[in-house]
Design an enzyme around this catalytic site. Structure first.
Site, PDB file in Angstrom:
ATOM      1  CE  LYS A 178      -3.976   1.942   2.549  1.00  0.00           C
ATOM      2  NZ  LYS A 178      -4.873   1.777   3.714  1.00  0.00           N
TER       3      LYS A 178
ATOM      4  CB  SER B  94      -8.230   3.647   2.730  1.00  0.00           C
ATOM      5  OG  SER B  94      -7.371   3.000   3.659  1.00  0.00           O
TER       6      SER B  94
ATOM      7  CB  SER C 258      -8.445   0.661   5.480  1.00  0.00           C
ATOM      8  OG  SER C 258      -9.134   1.865   5.336  1.00  0.00           O
TER       9      SER C 258
HETATM   10  N1  GLN Z   1     -13.299   3.970   6.067  1.00  0.00           N
HETATM   11  C1  GLN Z   1     -12.710   4.386   7.294  1.00  0.00           C
HETATM   12  C2  GLN Z   1     -12.324   5.846   7.205  1.00  0.00           C
HETATM   13  O1  GLN Z   1     -12.590   6.431   6.223  1.00  0.00           O
HETATM   14  C3  GLN Z   1     -11.543   3.519   7.633  1.00  0.00           C
HETATM   15  C4  GLN Z   1     -10.293   3.899   6.954  1.00  0.00           C
HETATM   16  C5  GLN Z   1      -9.113   3.066   7.351  1.00  0.00           C
HETATM   17  O2  GLN Z   1      -9.250   2.004   7.976  1.00  0.00           O
HETATM   18  N2  GLN Z   1      -7.951   3.552   7.011  1.00  0.00           N
HETATM   19  O3  GLN Z   1     -11.784   6.408   8.087  1.00  0.00           O
END
Ligand code: GLN
Length: 489
Positions: free
Chosen positions: A79, A154, A178
């Site tokens: 990532k 994400s 994410s």
């Molecule tokens: N969807 C969640 C957010 O927008 C989780 C994001 C994540 O785990 N990095 O914060």
């Protein structure tokens, strides 16, 4: 069967038997990447030359008879919020469009010691804020199972490149879901480790008390193999990292046995808001567990009602502090429009460098931390976090693992939720509590909906319960045959 259709464990066996070389394997997966990347767009950067050079080194070592890790020569993606020395690490943000880290994240060092071959950096929501990969400043990523849909986020790029066959394994990060939600949307396996199990050194911080790096793969075994390579106490660089009881051993200890295992189904996770198809598939997985000899029963976790506000308050507060360092002075994007005005340099660099969602989180975070609101929001959220932790701890006195859906729906159409941030946040309801409580969570496919989109299920364990989760995951994978799903592209 093509090489891109094989799991990392299968490829590892072929490499060790010298049926293929690491260079051949890397070339073959780079060719798969070339064939699908126009459609999926899972990468920010493909590191072709570097990957081939790493692969050639592995082949030399093998030819010289050196003892090698099972991961040696296996291509993977990382990532783009995990620092790779000398390779662009953008966080999918204009703010870091030109950032070449001068050091490697601890996990990258560890993977290098295992001789993995990194073929690229995976796309993501900017600074890991989002649930659909549409917040990337580079380009959205498409779900390999239906290109008109999101891959989740994400870590949408990390999940999509595994689902598309571009790589067998990848690394993502999980602050509120994410890793798990994109794994669910893309029909792959993803694990969010216990907080502290994996070093966060070199992970560009979103919310430090919630962030964890974790593995993606197309089988439970591959996820265990990658987990084993990255877990480590890192006292020198990350004081929140800890020694885990399972370090480096989960793959060797995999047992597909759930006889007598106590599996709790929290009724609040199956109520209104969860689509019928998701509910049906996850409950049918519960039936599979029953037939395998597990004891499955309903439990209650009523505080899930508060999980979303707690998560969005705490994560935004920490983000506002962590992202203060991006000021146009030290590194990253600098506005050309500030003249000699220092304040304009700060404000314009940040307004131009950060996307809308990141700015929204920074504003929310500074608001909940500001005097007059700190007690009402931030302090309340920390108190609620303690209650949520206690609620999970109490639940694990009666069950070994908790089974839930991962997201209310399967993958949705690109663009369908971008105008309503609250609707997007609501999709995180099943995943955020795991981070709030610091627990491990495993996601894997448990079926398909009527559009042939993957449905995922989530197994939550107590702190350091990774082995139990992986064993339960393997038992289901073997019983259901839902393993190694590569999208037909
Ligand atoms: N969807 C969640 C957010 O927008 C989780 C994001 C994540 O785990 N990095 O914060």
């Amino acid at each position: 069967m093509e090489l891109y259709q094989k799991t990392a464990a299968e490829l590892s066996a072929m490499l060790q038997a010298k049926e293929i070389s690491a260079v051949e394997l890397t070339q073959s997966l780079l060719a798969r990447t070339d064939a699908v990347e126009d459609k999926v767009q899972g990468f920010v950067t493909v590191t072709r030359e570097q990957a081939l050079a790493q692969a050639a080194k592995v082949d030399e070592k093998r030819a010289a008879g050196q003892a090698l890790s099972d991961l040696a020569g296996i291509p993977m993606a990382i990532k783009d919020n995990i620092c790779t020395k000398g390779t662009l690490t953008t966080c999918a943000s204009k703010m870091l469009y030109n950032f070449n880290p001068p050091y490697n994240a601890t996990v990258v060092e560890k993977l290098a010691a295992h001789d993995v071959v990194v073929t690229g950096k995976a796309n993501m929501d900017e600074f890991a804020m989002g649930s659909s990969c549409e917040n990337s400043a580079m380009h959205p990523t498409h779900n390999p199972h239906d290109l008109s849909r999101v891959p989740g986020g994400s870590s949408g790029g990390s999940a999509a490149v595994v689902a598309s066959g571009a790589v067998p394994i990848s690394l993502g990060s999980d602050t509120g879901g994410s890793i798990r939600q994109p794994a669910s949307f893309c029909g792959v396996v993803g694990l969010k480790p216990t907080y502290g199990a994996v070093s966060r050194y070199g992970l560009i911080a979103f919310a430090s008390s919630l962030d964890q790096i974790g593995p993606f793969g197309r089988s439970v075994e591959d996820v265990a193999m990658l987990l084993d390579a990255i877990t480590a106490h890192d006292p020198k660089h990350d004081s929140t990292s800890v020694q885990t009881p399972f370090e480096g051993t989960t793959r060797a200890n995999l047992r597909a046995d759930v006889k007598g295992m106590k599996i709790g189904l929290p009724k609040e996770y199956f109520g209104a808001g969860i689509s019928d198809e998701v509910r049906t598939q996850v409950l049918s997985a519960a039936d599979t567990y029953k037939s395998l000899g597990a004891e499955v029963f309903e439990i209650s976790l009523p505080l899930v009602e508060y999980a979303l506000p707690v998560y969005y308050i705490l994560s935004s507060a920490e983000a506002s502090s962590n992202l203060a360092r991006f000021d146009g002075v030290k590194y990253g994007y600098r506005t050309p429009h500030a003249g000699d005005d220092l304040i304009a340099l700060y404000t314009k660099s940040r307004s131009e460098g950060f996307g809308a969602e990141v700015q929204r989180r920074i504003m929310l975070g500074t608001y909940v931390l500001s005097s007059g609101y700190y007690d009402a929001y931030y302090k309340k959220a920390r108190a609620a976090q303690r209650k949520i932790r206690q609620e999970f701890a109490a639940a694990f006195e009666t069950c070994d693992v908790i089974l839930t859906p991962v997201a209310p729906t399967t993958a949705y159409e690109i663009g369908s939720k971008t105008t309503n941030p609250l609707e997007m946040y609501a999709g995180d309801i099943c995943t955020v509590s795991v981070n709030i409580a610091g627990l491990p969570g495993l996601v894997q496919p448990c079926g398909f909906d009527e559009n042939h989109l993957p449905v995922g299920m989530q197994l939550i364990g107590p702190r350091f319960g990774e082995q139990t989760l992986l064993n339960a995951g393997l038992a289901f994978e073997q019983a259901s045959g839902l393993k190694n799903i590569v999208a037909a592209l």
